[in-house]
Enzyme design. Structure first.
Site: not given
Ligand code: URA
Length: 432
Positions: A86, A166, A173, A188, A192
């Site tokens: 990621h 999320d 947010r 967050s 995932k």
């Molecule tokens: N990417 C995400 O998936 N969440 C965040 O809070 C910031 C970047």
């Protein structure tokens, strides 16, 4: 049925720098997902968290609660180990494209569930959608088949069932100025990634003007927080801090970045893209128990390219098809002879976005051919009139705003430029 907690009490605890327990956090996320805790209340709570932070235990519980808000993928039945990467997002960051097939060459399955771009950082799915026929939406069965019996690599859209809390919270947010908050970013991303069911995870945490985290110390704190969460959830997690003060590679924009990725898969491509692809591939393979893989050889001898072509075909794309090109170009030229002093990643990212490569809202369309080609990087000698950047767009009226965003960067003078030590700045892992 009466609710066991009151949202106002939960907000007050964080407002007054208190610590939330597991039951309170579980209820908060569940009540928000059900719509019992309102957007206004979650906005207040997110701001209290932004201002007062969370303890490591609160972050772990918050992540676990978001994970439990949705489904989890399960790759336990695959005969291959799994590893994923990621990136926190940067300008010209096309690394997923060559990386997924490269890792799959060594018998490690790569379930890369990705997103679309928002703002100045591009999205992996937007890039791949410039390949004619390619499709991002796969069912869970298709993902498992492709990983188990097919190419071994999948890059596709994360289904709406993964960490739905999320999705709702991230959108909130975004409009309440609470995105750049380490506990909320870490939970967050990790909710995932853990929901994705990968066995190993490598985090590419970007540092510099084009990244969320502008300085190494906050990037390191984010990386350490995410590594802790991953390891606590049983996912072998390693993070690299990598430079995002200048764009990665020599292209920014969807089809342009696919072209450069294919160059890397053909054994060429810019040195920084190759270095980062190979470093991340070795780290991913190590999380899956594969040591000493000669990843450079797999790029040079066409093995990674073969997996790429198979992966693209499995998702309906034609890897041999001509990529879309923008209808108009405009060159930005050096005004004098000398050394190119800087190339601010954020400014280049915003310029590419204004050319049509990115979107301002989640459902805006993007132009496949829009973006920027880079002909010189900081530290290189240029001569007066030499093109430094080539801007691409289908709509020439976009050039003016794109050029405005490049103001204050691309200076040329005689002074030498200090060379950095490469794209990888640091590595964070829990030693076993
Ligand atoms: N990417 C995400 O998936 N969440 C965040 O809070 C910031 C970047």
């Amino acid at each position: 049925m009466a609710e066991p907690f009151d949202a106002v009490d939960i907000i007050r605890i964080k407002r007054d720098r208190g610590v939330l327990g597991k039951a309170e956090i579980d209820w908060t996320i569940d009540a928000y997902t059900r719509g019992v805790l309102t957007d206004e209340q979650m906005a207040a709570l997110a701001m209290a968290i932004f201002l007062n932070g969370m303890t490591p235990e609160e972050i772990r519980q918050w992540t676990a609660a978001m994970l439990d808000s949705g489904e989890r993928m399960d790759f336990a039945s695959l005969a291959r180990p799994t590893a994923d990467k990621h990136s926190t997002g940067g300008v010209g960051d096309k690394i997923t494209l060559p990386l997924a097939p490269l890792v799959a060459c060594f018998g490690v399955a790569v379930p890369q569930l990705s997103g679309r771009g928002l703002g100045h950082t591009g999205g992996t799915l937007d890039k791949l959608e410039s390949i004619p026929g390619w499709r991002a939406d796969l069912s869970n069965e298709e993902i498992c088949r492709q990983l188990g019996e097919g190419s071994g690599a999948v890059i596709c859209a994360a289904g709406s069932g993964l960490a739905p809390a999320d999705k709702k919270l991230y959108a909130l947010r975004d409009v309440t100025s609470t995105v750049d908050c380490i506990p909320l970013i870490a939970s967050s991303i990790m909710s995932k990634k853990i929901a994705e069911g990968t066995g190993g995870l490598v985090l590419d945490v970007k540092v510099g003007s084009g990244a969320f985290m502008k300085d190494p110390s906050t990037a390191r704190e984010l990386a350490e927080t995410m590594v802790d969460i991953g390891e606590a959830a049983g996912v072998r997690t390693v993070a690299l801090l990598t430079d995002m003060s200048v764009p990665l590679g020599l292209t920014v924009g969807n089809a342009l970045e696919v072209r450069e990725s294919v160059e890397v898969l053909a054994g060429g491509g810019p040195a920084d893209v190759v270095e980062l692809t190979c470093t991340l591939a070795r780290e991913m393979l190590a999380t899956a128990g594969v040591a000493d893989a000669d990843v450079e050889a797999a790029l040079a001898d066409g093995r990674a390219m073969d997996v790429w072509k198979r992966m693209i075909r499995e998702q309906g794309g034609d890897p041999e098809a001509r990529l879309p090109a923008a209808r108009h170009t405009h060159d930005v030229r050096a005004e004098t002879d000398g050394i190119l002093q800087d190339m601010d990643a954020l400014k280049v990212g915003v310029a590419s976005w204004r050319l049509g490569a990115g979107r301002a809202r989640q459902d805006d369309p993007v132009q496949a051919g829009a973006g920027i080609e880079i002909f010189a990087k900081p530290g290189e000698a240029v001569y007066r009139g030499q093109p430094i950047l080539r801007l691409h767009t289908d709509e020439p009226e976009r050039f003016e705003r794109a050029l405005e965003s490049l103001e204050g960067t691309l200076a040329v003078c005689e002074a030498p430029v200090a060379q950095g030590s490469g794209v990888v700045i640091d590595r964070i892992a829990k030693e076993k």
